[in-house]
Design a protein around this motif. Structure first.
Motif, PDB file in Angstrom:
ATOM      1  N   VAL A 128      21.374  41.940  91.723  1.00 44.56           N
ATOM      2  CA  VAL A 128      20.804  41.551  90.431  1.00 44.56           C
ATOM      3  C   VAL A 128      19.648  40.596  90.688  1.00 44.56           C
ATOM      4  O   VAL A 128      19.599  39.891  91.696  1.00 44.56           O
ATOM      5  CB  VAL A 128      21.857  40.930  89.468  1.00 44.56           C
ATOM      6  CG1 VAL A 128      22.937  41.938  89.137  1.00 44.56           C
ATOM      7  CG2 VAL A 128      22.444  39.652  90.010  1.00 44.56           C
ATOM      8  N   ASP A 129      18.729  40.595  89.769  1.00 47.00           N
ATOM      9  CA  ASP A 129      17.537  39.766  89.924  1.00 47.00           C
ATOM     10  C   ASP A 129      17.671  38.403  89.270  1.00 47.00           C
ATOM     11  O   ASP A 129      16.930  37.479  89.600  1.00 47.00           O
ATOM     12  CB  ASP A 129      16.330  40.505  89.319  1.00 47.00           C
ATOM     13  CG  ASP A 129      16.095  41.825  90.026  1.00 47.00           C
ATOM     14  OD1 ASP A 129      15.766  41.797  91.224  1.00 47.00           O
ATOM     15  OD2 ASP A 129      16.285  42.885  89.388  1.00 47.00           O
ATOM     16  N   ALA A 130      18.613  38.294  88.338  1.00 46.31           N
ATOM     17  CA  ALA A 130      18.832  37.012  87.658  1.00 46.31           C
ATOM     18  C   ALA A 130      20.243  37.001  87.087  1.00 46.31           C
ATOM     19  O   ALA A 130      20.863  38.047  86.898  1.00 46.31           O
ATOM     20  CB  ALA A 130      17.810  36.810  86.544  1.00 46.31           C
ATOM     21  N   GLU A 151      27.113  27.159  92.682  1.00 47.93           N
ATOM     22  CA  GLU A 151      27.205  27.169  94.144  1.00 47.93           C
ATOM     23  C   GLU A 151      27.693  28.522  94.627  1.00 47.93           C
ATOM     24  O   GLU A 151      27.143  29.094  95.554  1.00 47.93           O
ATOM     25  CB  GLU A 151      28.130  26.051  94.636  1.00 47.93           C
ATOM     26  CG  GLU A 151      27.514  24.681  94.544  1.00 47.93           C
ATOM     27  CD  GLU A 151      26.224  24.559  95.332  1.00 47.93           C
ATOM     28  OE1 GLU A 151      26.195  24.923  96.531  1.00 47.93           O
ATOM     29  OE2 GLU A 151      25.214  24.095  94.761  1.00 47.93           O
ATOM     30  N   ASP A 152      28.751  29.054  94.000  1.00 47.56           N
ATOM     31  CA  ASP A 152      29.247  30.375  94.384  1.00 47.56           C
ATOM     32  C   ASP A 152      28.194  31.441  94.120  1.00 47.56           C
ATOM     33  O   ASP A 152      28.016  32.349  94.918  1.00 47.56           O
ATOM     34  CB  ASP A 152      30.534  30.722  93.616  1.00 47.56           C
ATOM     35  CG  ASP A 152      31.734  29.945  94.133  1.00 47.56           C
ATOM     36  OD1 ASP A 152      31.624  29.318  95.209  1.00 47.56           O
ATOM     37  OD2 ASP A 152      32.768  29.958  93.461  1.00 47.56           O
ATOM     38  N   ALA A 153      27.495  31.330  92.996  1.00 54.27           N
ATOM     39  CA  ALA A 153      26.470  32.318  92.672  1.00 54.27           C
ATOM     40  C   ALA A 153      25.358  32.312  93.714  1.00 54.27           C
ATOM     41  O   ALA A 153      24.818  33.352  94.051  1.00 54.27           O
ATOM     42  CB  ALA A 153      25.896  32.053  91.281  1.00 54.27           C
ATOM     43  N   HIS A 154      25.034  31.141  94.220  1.00 55.45           N
ATOM     44  CA  HIS A 154      23.973  31.078  95.224  1.00 55.45           C
ATOM     45  C   HIS A 154      24.464  31.470  96.610  1.00 55.45           C
ATOM     46  O   HIS A 154      23.674  31.838  97.460  1.00 55.45           O
ATOM     47  CB  HIS A 154      23.329  29.694  95.239  1.00 55.45           C
ATOM     48  CG  HIS A 154      22.429  29.469  94.066  1.00 55.45           C
ATOM     49  ND1 HIS A 154      22.762  28.656  93.026  1.00 55.45           N
ATOM     50  CD2 HIS A 154      21.238  30.009  93.755  1.00 55.45           C
ATOM     51  CE1 HIS A 154      21.801  28.693  92.120  1.00 55.45           C
ATOM     52  NE2 HIS A 154      20.869  29.502  92.533  1.00 55.45           N
ATOM     53  N   ALA A 159      19.261  32.416  96.546  1.00 55.94           N
ATOM     54  CA  ALA A 159      18.206  32.045  95.598  1.00 55.94           C
ATOM     55  C   ALA A 159      18.243  32.848  94.298  1.00 55.94           C
ATOM     56  O   ALA A 159      17.209  33.123  93.704  1.00 55.94           O
ATOM     57  CB  ALA A 159      16.833  32.160  96.252  1.00 55.94           C
ATOM     58  N   LEU A 160      19.414  33.211  93.840  1.00 57.75           N
ATOM     59  CA  LEU A 160      19.541  33.916  92.565  1.00 57.75           C
ATOM     60  C   LEU A 160      19.248  32.944  91.422  1.00 57.75           C
ATOM     61  O   LEU A 160      19.903  31.915  91.310  1.00 57.75           O
ATOM     62  CB  LEU A 160      20.962  34.473  92.418  1.00 57.75           C
ATOM     63  CG  LEU A 160      21.267  35.245  91.140  1.00 57.75           C
ATOM     64  CD1 LEU A 160      20.489  36.560  91.123  1.00 57.75           C
ATOM     65  CD2 LEU A 160      22.757  35.524  91.049  1.00 57.75           C
ATOM     66  N   PRO A 161      18.255  33.239  90.569  1.00 51.99           N
ATOM     67  CA  PRO A 161      17.990  32.349  89.445  1.00 51.99           C
ATOM     68  C   PRO A 161      19.147  32.388  88.441  1.00 51.99           C
ATOM     69  O   PRO A 161      19.618  33.456  88.076  1.00 51.99           O
ATOM     70  CB  PRO A 161      16.719  32.899  88.804  1.00 51.99           C
ATOM     71  CG  PRO A 161      16.299  34.070  89.597  1.00 51.99           C
ATOM     72  CD  PRO A 161      17.331  34.360  90.627  1.00 51.99           C
TER      73      PRO A 161
END
Length: 173
Positions: A128-130, A151-154, A159-161
């Motif tokens: 996914v881009d964002a 934190e988990d998302a990154h 570098a996921l916005p």
């Protein structure tokens, strides 16, 4: 320009689309392809917000595929559009494996789902881009660590916005 929105059922995709359409409709020509197992409800909401809308009922499939989207595109005047939003079927896992030909893919997560979802479902967050984190207005009422979530998302895609919003109340939109 086309965006694919993916999320679990109830994460707030349709409400986010309604807010987005109302904000952009004065400046852009918008359309929405709404994917769902059944009903016309989401397309009706998108149209009421000001977008041209096409409903695709999958008849039980847990995701849209490129052929379904192609059929939806045939019902729209593409040359007269600036932005197409594809609202995928409410499912966090299945849509991650089906590319629809959109320019960008955005995952909508919500506070009530829990802060561990990026860690538990990394495949859904890859590619996914964002990432939109919705339902911030529920933070006082639901155990959720914004820090743990981001934190988990990154950790999953680098570098996921992450955009934090409350689509219901318009915060962050």
């Amino acid at each position: 320009f086309a965006i694919n929105l993916v999320a679990s059922p109830g994460a707030g995709k349709t409400t986010l689309i309604e807010r987005t359409v109302r904000a952009l409709a004065p400046k852009m020509r918008l359309a929405v392809i709404d994917g769902d197992l059944a009903t016309q409800l989401d397309a009706d909401r998108s149209a009421a917000a000001g977008a041209q809308a096409v409903q695709i009922n999958t008849g039980g499939d847990c995701h849209l595929d490129a052929v379904m989207v192609r059929d939806g595109l045939a019902q729209l005047p593409l040359e007269a559009l600036d932005l197409l939003i594809v609202e995928n079927v409410g499912n966090l896992v299945c849509p991650a494996h089906f590319h629809l030909g959109t320019h960008r893919s955005v995952l909508v997560a919500s506070v009530p789902e829990g802060d561990d979802k990026p860690y538990k479902y990394p495949g859904s967050y890859r590619g996914v881009d964002a990432l939109v984190l919705n339902k911030l207005d529920l933070l006082p009422y639901v155990p959720f660590s914004l820090h743990a979530f981001t934190e988990d998302a990154h950790l999953v895609p680098s570098a996921l916005p992450v955009m934090a919003v409350s689509a219901l109340h318009g915060a962050g939109i």
